[in-house]
Motif scaffolding. Structure first.
Motif, PDB file in Angstrom:
ATOM      1  N   ILE A  18       0.875  -1.180   0.000  1.00 31.56           N
ATOM      2  CA  ILE A  18       0.000   0.000   0.000  1.00 31.56           C
ATOM      3  C   ILE A  18       0.909   1.226   0.000  1.00 31.56           C
ATOM      4  O   ILE A  18       1.919   1.254   0.726  1.00 31.56           O
ATOM      5  N   TYR A  19       0.545   2.265  -0.756  1.00 31.41           N
ATOM      6  CA  TYR A  19       1.369   3.480  -0.846  1.00 31.41           C
ATOM      7  C   TYR A  19       0.586   4.665  -0.304  1.00 31.41           C
ATOM      8  O   TYR A  19      -0.539   4.934  -0.721  1.00 31.41           O
ATOM      9  N   THR A  20       1.214   5.388   0.626  1.00 31.90           N
ATOM     10  CA  THR A  20       0.548   6.525   1.246  1.00 31.90           C
ATOM     11  C   THR A  20       1.599   7.521   1.715  1.00 31.90           C
ATOM     12  O   THR A  20       2.765   7.175   1.901  1.00 31.90           O
ATOM     13  N   SER A  21       1.183   8.730   1.912  1.00 33.06           N
ATOM     14  CA  SER A  21       2.101   9.797   2.335  1.00 33.06           C
ATOM     15  C   SER A  21       2.760   9.472   3.671  1.00 33.06           C
ATOM     16  O   SER A  21       2.169   8.839   4.542  1.00 33.06           O
ATOM     17  N   GLU A  22       3.987   9.948   3.846  1.00 30.13           N
ATOM     18  CA  GLU A  22       4.687   9.725   5.117  1.00 30.13           C
ATOM     19  C   GLU A  22       4.041  10.483   6.272  1.00 30.13           C
ATOM     20  O   GLU A  22       4.339  10.213   7.431  1.00 30.13           O
ATOM     21  N   PRO A  51       7.677   9.903   0.548  1.00 32.43           N
ATOM     22  CA  PRO A  51       8.133  11.238   0.966  1.00 32.43           C
ATOM     23  C   PRO A  51       7.182  12.324   0.465  1.00 32.43           C
ATOM     24  O   PRO A  51       6.443  12.134  -0.511  1.00 32.43           O
ATOM     25  N   VAL A  52       7.225  13.473   1.147  1.00 39.47           N
ATOM     26  CA  VAL A  52       6.346  14.580   0.789  1.00 39.47           C
ATOM     27  C   VAL A  52       7.171  15.761   0.291  1.00 39.47           C
ATOM     28  O   VAL A  52       8.375  15.858   0.537  1.00 39.47           O
ATOM     29  N   ASP A  53       6.474  16.672  -0.398  1.00 36.94           N
ATOM     30  CA  ASP A  53       7.147  17.868  -0.909  1.00 36.94           C
ATOM     31  C   ASP A  53       7.139  18.967   0.157  1.00 36.94           C
ATOM     32  O   ASP A  53       6.793  18.725   1.317  1.00 36.94           O
ATOM     33  N   ALA A  54       7.493  20.182  -0.239  1.00 35.23           N
ATOM     34  CA  ALA A  54       7.614  21.286   0.719  1.00 35.23           C
ATOM     35  C   ALA A  54       6.280  21.664   1.350  1.00 35.23           C
ATOM     36  O   ALA A  54       6.248  22.297   2.413  1.00 35.23           O
ATOM     37  N   HIS A  75       7.096  12.229  -7.905  1.00 33.19           N
ATOM     38  CA  HIS A  75       8.305  11.626  -8.470  1.00 33.19           C
ATOM     39  C   HIS A  75       8.798  10.485  -7.590  1.00 33.19           C
ATOM     40  O   HIS A  75       9.150   9.400  -8.084  1.00 33.19           O
ATOM     41  N   ALA A  76       8.798  10.722  -6.274  1.00 35.98           N
ATOM     42  CA  ALA A  76       9.235   9.674  -5.343  1.00 35.98           C
ATOM     43  C   ALA A  76       8.308   8.466  -5.411  1.00 35.98           C
ATOM     44  O   ALA A  76       8.758   7.314  -5.373  1.00 35.98           O
ATOM     45  N   ASP A 104      -1.988  16.833  10.693  1.00 35.13           N
ATOM     46  CA  ASP A 104      -1.288  17.997  11.233  1.00 35.13           C
ATOM     47  C   ASP A 104      -1.389  19.224  10.341  1.00 35.13           C
ATOM     48  O   ASP A 104      -1.639  20.326  10.816  1.00 35.13           O
ATOM     49  N   TYR A 105      -1.183  19.035   9.037  1.00 33.23           N
ATOM     50  CA  TYR A 105      -0.970  20.189   8.164  1.00 33.23           C
ATOM     51  C   TYR A 105      -2.155  20.523   7.269  1.00 33.23           C
ATOM     52  O   TYR A 105      -2.187  21.593   6.657  1.00 33.23           O
ATOM     53  N   GLY A 106      -3.111  19.599   7.150  1.00 30.79           N
ATOM     54  CA  GLY A 106      -4.225  19.829   6.231  1.00 30.79           C
ATOM     55  C   GLY A 106      -3.805  19.757   4.778  1.00 30.79           C
ATOM     56  O   GLY A 106      -4.522  20.239   3.893  1.00 30.79           O
ATOM     57  N   SER A 107      -2.662  19.155   4.495  1.00 31.88           N
ATOM     58  CA  SER A 107      -2.169  19.084   3.117  1.00 31.88           C
ATOM     59  C   SER A 107      -2.978  18.080   2.301  1.00 31.88           C
ATOM     60  O   SER A 107      -3.516  17.108   2.838  1.00 31.88           O
ATOM     61  N   ILE A 108      -3.047  18.319   0.992  1.00 29.48           N
ATOM     62  CA  ILE A 108      -3.945  17.573   0.110  1.00 29.48           C
ATOM     63  C   ILE A 108      -3.141  16.939  -1.021  1.00 29.48           C
ATOM     64  O   ILE A 108      -2.482  17.636  -1.802  1.00 29.48           O
ATOM     65  N   ASP A 109      -3.207  15.612  -1.124  1.00 27.54           N
ATOM     66  CA  ASP A 109      -2.496  14.908  -2.192  1.00 27.54           C
ATOM     67  C   ASP A 109      -3.217  15.102  -3.534  1.00 27.54           C
ATOM     68  O   ASP A 109      -4.444  15.251  -3.569  1.00 27.54           O
TER      69      ASP A 109
END
Length: 485
Positions: A193-197, A221-224, A231-232, A258-263
């Motif tokens: 399974i692949y998911t954000s760190e 891995p995640v970006d900034a 790419h990773a 934590d960050y509310g970031s969206i893939d």
């Protein structure tokens, strides 16, 4: 003032005595709750030792019951003063929202009637309400006519259900193996399974429960901006396939804890199509933003996913617990279907009776769909959009205020309503400030780790928070920070 209840009936019923006792208990409870709210603070500040001492003084199971009036007095003395006040504008520690008033009324209704959502004959109108609400949700998230869904206890159960569907879909369609009948295939240790760190820890927990183990979860891995690095991910997929591993699912996080970031859903869909993978969206945090015309585009098209986790006890502001899993292909719910003569008889279903147990990990289940049904009608799309726009706007304002003050450091620009930041200086300073706020200022904020250092976190789910209040809290944090040695 209500009369003391000399003999408490067991249940609500048609008898006048039962109705009067029910009304009295509810009225007295409402009075006790409202009387306990005397200020705007989030927490009175009692520490661990004090609360454990309180519990040590209570006889949990006496030989003879003390009766309703005595119990209510104990609740007023011991419990109510020490509750966290989630409606306080000083509470912003977690994805843990205040509860809309109409949804509290729905809790009273669903608890009173105590329907069980496994079979139609245990929940007739409740079943039909859940079906209708699920259909509306499928339309809201751009799923087609072959879609379906089920209410869950929250994000963890929705994610576990989705990963179960993904595993069985892959095993059936790619490996030609029926997990439901035969158990895991011999190659199960190669499934991935692949998911954000920075995705939710329910991914690892689910992999454990599915018999795959933590090692089956590949943390990308995640970006900034803390979004999955495409790419990773492509490199990991390519390398894993060369190693003989079996990728079967990608999980897009639509609002990290934590960050509310969206893939990026569209890019992930293209990758899943190229590699024949299942795409699940863990939108427990971000799902409410679908109702905002202003910010909806930040989510991407969730209809591209094979399944979606939706949580209503986060940005929708409904009481815990209340979540849902939506799936694009309703036939996949066959994974959970098992008929029992005492519960979901096949002849009943053939005659049109819907038994929801066939879609759920649970058997007995609460009528949580009532909270959504009532809140949606009460507030409407515009009402929810206003709530969500306010919260995301507050996060943007706070982030800008932090950026303009050299005493603070901002982790990343917020996409939703979480702002992660720190006072410049030591990690210990930030930890002490959070504890000081909790125990001495009735302010409850979050704490996390970003790039190896301790950060503070405001999770802004309360639309009553003002810019002025945010400015005052930043000033208080700076003041407390200056006092830390």
């Amino acid at each position: 003032m209500s009369k003391p209840i000399t003999k408490l009936p067991y249940f609500l019923g048609a008898e006048s005595e039962a109705k009067e006792a029910y009304r009295t208990i509810i009225d007295q409870t409402v009075e006790a709750i409202t009387s306990s709210v005397t200020d705007t603070g989030a927490y009175k500040g009692a520490g661990v030792d004090e609360l454990q001492s309180l519990m040590g003084q209570t006889t949990i199971l006496p030989q003879a019951g003390t009766g309703w009036d005595a119990v209510l007095e104990e609740v007023k003395k011991t419990i109510l003063p020490n509750f966290l006040r989630t409606w306080s504008t000083n509470y912003m520690a977690h994805l843990h929202s205040p509860a809309l008033l109409e949804s509290i009324a729905s809790e009273l209704i669903l608890s009173t009637f105590n329907q069980s959502m496994d079979s139609w004959d245990q929940s007739p109108i409740a079943t039909e309400v859940e079906v209708a609400v699920v259909n509306e949700l499928c339309k809201l998230y751009n799923f087609g006519t072959d879609s379906d869904g089920v209410f869950t206890s929250g994000g963890s159960q929705s994610n576990l259900s989705a990963l179960t569907l993904a595993r069985d879909w892959y095993c059936n369609t790619v490996l030609g193996h029926d997990v439901k009948k035969k158990g895991l295939p011999s190659c199960y240790q190669r499934l991935r399974i692949y998911t954000s760190e920075v995705s939710h820890f329910s991914m690892e927990k689910s992999a454990h429960l599915l018999g795959l183990g933590y090692d089956a979860v590949r943390k990308v891995p995640v970006d900034a901006l803390c979004r999955m690095d495409m790419h990773a991910l492509k490199t990991m997929l390519s390398d894993d396939l060369k190693e003989g591993l079996l990728p079967f699912c990608i999980v897009a996080t639509i609002g990290t804890t934590d960050y509310g970031s969206i893939d990026p859903v569209a890019q992930l869909r293209a990758l899943c199509d190229a590699y024949n993978l299942y795409l699940h969206a863990d939108a427990a945090y971000g799902s409410g933003v679908q109702l905002s015309q202003t910010y909806q585009s930040r989510l991407g098209n969730l209809g591209l996913c094979d399944s979606i986790t939706v949580d209503f006890h986060k940005m929708f502001l409904l009481p815990i617990s209340c979540g849902a899993l939506l799936i694009k292909d309703k036939s996949q719910f066959d994974v959970f279907t098992l008929h029992a003569d005492y519960l979901n008889r096949e002849e009943d279903e053939e005659d049109g009776y819907t038994n929801l147990v066939g879609k759920s990990l649970q058997t007995t289940r609460r009528f949580d769909a009532l909270k959504v049904w009532m809140a949606f009608q009460c507030r409407g799309k515009d009402g929810f959009a206003s709530i969500i726009d306010t919260c995301i706007g507050n996060a943007a304002y706070l982030a800008q205020a932090i950026l303009s003050d050299n005493q603070f450091e901002l982790a990343i620009a917020p996409e939703l309503s979480s702002v992660v930041f720190r006072l410049s200086g030591s990690c210990e300073k930030n930890k002490q400030v959070r504890r000081e706020l909790l125990h001495h200022h009735q302010v409850v904020i979050g704490q996390t780790v970003y790039q190896g250092r301790t950060y503070l976190k405001f999770t802004l789910l309360n639309p009553l928070v003002t810019h002025q209040h945010l400015d005052e809290l930043l000033s208080l944090i700076k003041k407390l920070g200056s006092q830390v040695q």
